[in-house]
Design an enzyme around this catalytic site. Structure first.
Site, PDB file in Angstrom:
ATOM      1  N   ASP A   1     -78.106 -23.220  99.594  1.00  0.00           N
ATOM      2  CA  ASP A   1     -79.470 -22.758  99.814  1.00  0.00           C
ATOM      3  C   ASP A   1     -79.853 -23.156 101.237  1.00  0.00           C
ATOM      4  O   ASP A   1     -79.993 -24.349 101.538  1.00  0.00           O
ATOM      5  CB  ASP A   1     -80.409 -23.408  98.796  1.00  0.00           C
ATOM      6  CG  ASP A   1     -81.849 -22.960  98.925  1.00  0.00           C
ATOM      7  OD1 ASP A   1     -82.226 -22.382  99.969  1.00  0.00           O
ATOM      8  OD2 ASP A   1     -82.626 -23.213  97.976  1.00  0.00           O
TER       9      ASP A   1
ATOM     10  N   ASN B   1     -77.395 -14.382 107.964  1.00  0.00           N
ATOM     11  CA  ASN B   1     -77.801 -13.170 107.259  1.00  0.00           C
ATOM     12  C   ASN B   1     -78.724 -13.451 106.074  1.00  0.00           C
ATOM     13  O   ASN B   1     -79.413 -12.545 105.604  1.00  0.00           O
ATOM     14  CB  ASN B   1     -76.551 -12.428 106.767  1.00  0.00           C
ATOM     15  CG  ASN B   1     -76.885 -11.275 105.861  1.00  0.00           C
ATOM     16  OD1 ASN B   1     -77.417 -10.256 106.290  1.00  0.00           O
ATOM     17  ND2 ASN B   1     -76.569 -11.417 104.574  1.00  0.00           N
TER      18      ASN B   1
ATOM     19  N   LEU C   1     -80.662  -3.885  97.371  1.00  0.00           N
ATOM     20  CA  LEU C   1     -82.121  -3.967  97.434  1.00  0.00           C
ATOM     21  C   LEU C   1     -82.743  -2.587  97.648  1.00  0.00           C
ATOM     22  O   LEU C   1     -83.830  -2.306  97.138  1.00  0.00           O
ATOM     23  CB  LEU C   1     -82.543  -4.931  98.545  1.00  0.00           C
ATOM     24  CG  LEU C   1     -82.328  -6.412  98.232  1.00  0.00           C
ATOM     25  CD1 LEU C   1     -82.725  -7.272  99.422  1.00  0.00           C
ATOM     26  CD2 LEU C   1     -83.092  -6.838  96.989  1.00  0.00           C
TER      27      LEU C   1
ATOM     28  N   TYR D   1     -92.970 -10.274 106.123  1.00  0.00           N
ATOM     29  CA  TYR D   1     -91.565  -9.986 106.433  1.00  0.00           C
ATOM     30  C   TYR D   1     -91.393  -9.614 107.898  1.00  0.00           C
ATOM     31  O   TYR D   1     -90.506 -10.138 108.584  1.00  0.00           O
ATOM     32  CB  TYR D   1     -91.054  -8.853 105.546  1.00  0.00           C
ATOM     33  CG  TYR D   1     -89.614  -8.491 105.829  1.00  0.00           C
ATOM     34  CD1 TYR D   1     -88.573  -9.278 105.356  1.00  0.00           C
ATOM     35  CD2 TYR D   1     -89.288  -7.352 106.570  1.00  0.00           C
ATOM     36  CE1 TYR D   1     -87.246  -8.958 105.620  1.00  0.00           C
ATOM     37  CE2 TYR D   1     -87.966  -7.026 106.842  1.00  0.00           C
ATOM     38  CZ  TYR D   1     -86.958  -7.827 106.362  1.00  0.00           C
ATOM     39  OH  TYR D   1     -85.641  -7.501 106.637  1.00  0.00           O
TER      40      TYR D   1
ATOM     41  N   ILE E   1     -75.488  -6.393 102.884  1.00  0.00           N
ATOM     42  CA  ILE E   1     -75.083  -6.485 104.281  1.00  0.00           C
ATOM     43  C   ILE E   1     -74.163  -7.674 104.497  1.00  0.00           C
ATOM     44  O   ILE E   1     -73.162  -7.582 105.224  1.00  0.00           O
ATOM     45  CB  ILE E   1     -76.324  -6.569 105.181  1.00  0.00           C
ATOM     46  CG1 ILE E   1     -77.026  -5.206 105.238  1.00  0.00           C
ATOM     47  CG2 ILE E   1     -75.957  -7.028 106.589  1.00  0.00           C
ATOM     48  CD1 ILE E   1     -78.331  -5.213 106.013  1.00  0.00           C
TER      49      ILE E   1
END
Length: 283
Positions: A75, A102, A204, A167, A21
């Site tokens: 990071d 993102n 993914l 998540y 994405i």
């Protein structure tokens, strides 16, 4: 080469921009005239073949392929990395108009008893606190440009998902944080919105498919979840991001679902082995 001018002269930072994405968002902004800083890092444990290259190799390849881009290894869970990301962006391009948060990760399916507090903390650090840190450090520059923030949340933050408690919790928090930030930043003319993708065909998703006993059935299930009859593409999310940044000038604090309608209508929702109680049908 840019094919449009909807965001010409603007500078955008996209975290997690080296693949999936994120890469779709980078390409969409470049195609609309923006200069884009690509931020990415390696993801330990991710096994998708298209992610096997180190983050820097992926990012440099994208940087070479797209004029007007700059790759910075970063990071987002490390505040010093983020400070460097923002300062280098402003040093190289002189301004900052949009941040797209993102960077994130979706762990493999886990039942609640299979999760750990440590794993949950690590996911919070990336999916939620990373978004917070990038935004906080970018705000002084976004206030100057009256720019905007776009957070990439997830459809499941609103509707839930099986075997994904940590998540879902992190993404629900991203959506809630978007609304709170929109209120705080309205006084400076900074808009804050989020995009919640549904099933988007990314590396993914490829990894998930390959790990199932019947990959074809997995792809079909993911595809049929959308009334539109297809999965989304990274370019679909990119188009939504450009719209929010360039044209949605009276939108702040919104959650834009890029889901193909997956949240609509009824469907089979009971998990296998759930006790089912059917109503008595009058004879």
């Amino acid at each position: 080469m840019a094919t449009g001018t909807r965001y010409a002269g603007k500078v955008v930072v996209v975290t997690g921009g080296g693949r999936g994405i994120g890469a779709g968002i980078v390409r969409a902004f470049v195609q609309n005239g923006a200069q884009v800083v690509i931020c990415d890092k390696d993801d330990p444990g991710v096994q998708a073949p298209s992610l096997s290259l180190p983050a820097e190799s992926r990012g440099r390849a994208l940087e070479q392929a797209l004029a007007g881009t700059l790759f910075i290894l970063c990071d987002v869970t490390r505040e010093e990395d983020v400070r460097t990301l923002i300062s280098e962006t402003v040093r190289c391009f002189g301004r900052l108009d949009c941040v797209v948060n993102n960077a994130g990760y979706h762990p493999p399916p886990q039942w609640p008893e299979e999760t750990s507090a440590q794993g949950f903390r690590q996911l919070l650090e990336l999916n939620l606190l990373g978004t917070y840190t990038v935004t906080k450090l970018a705000l002084p520059h976004l206030r100057k440009s009256q720019g905007n923030v776009i957070n990439i949340s997830s459809l499941v933050g609103a509707i839930g998902q099986v075997q994904a408690v940590p998540y879902v919790a992190t993404k629900g928090a991203v959506t809630a944080m978007t609304k709170a930030l929109a209120l705080d930043e309205s006084q400076y003319g900074v808009r804050v919105n989020c995009i919640s993708p549904g099933n988007i065909w990314t590396p993914l998703w490829e990894e998930l498919t390959a790990s199932t006993p019947d990959p074809t059935a997995t792809v079909q299930e993911g595809t049929l979840a959308q009334p539109l009859g297809r999965m989304g593409q990274p370019a679909d999310v990119g188009a939504a991001a450009v719209f929010l940044a360039s044209e949605a000038n009276f939108c702040t604090g919104i959650e834009l679902l890029v889901s193909g309608g997956a949240e609509l209508g009824y469907g089979r929702k009971a998990i296998p082995d759930t006790p089912v109680e059917l109503p008595t049908i009058p004879s």
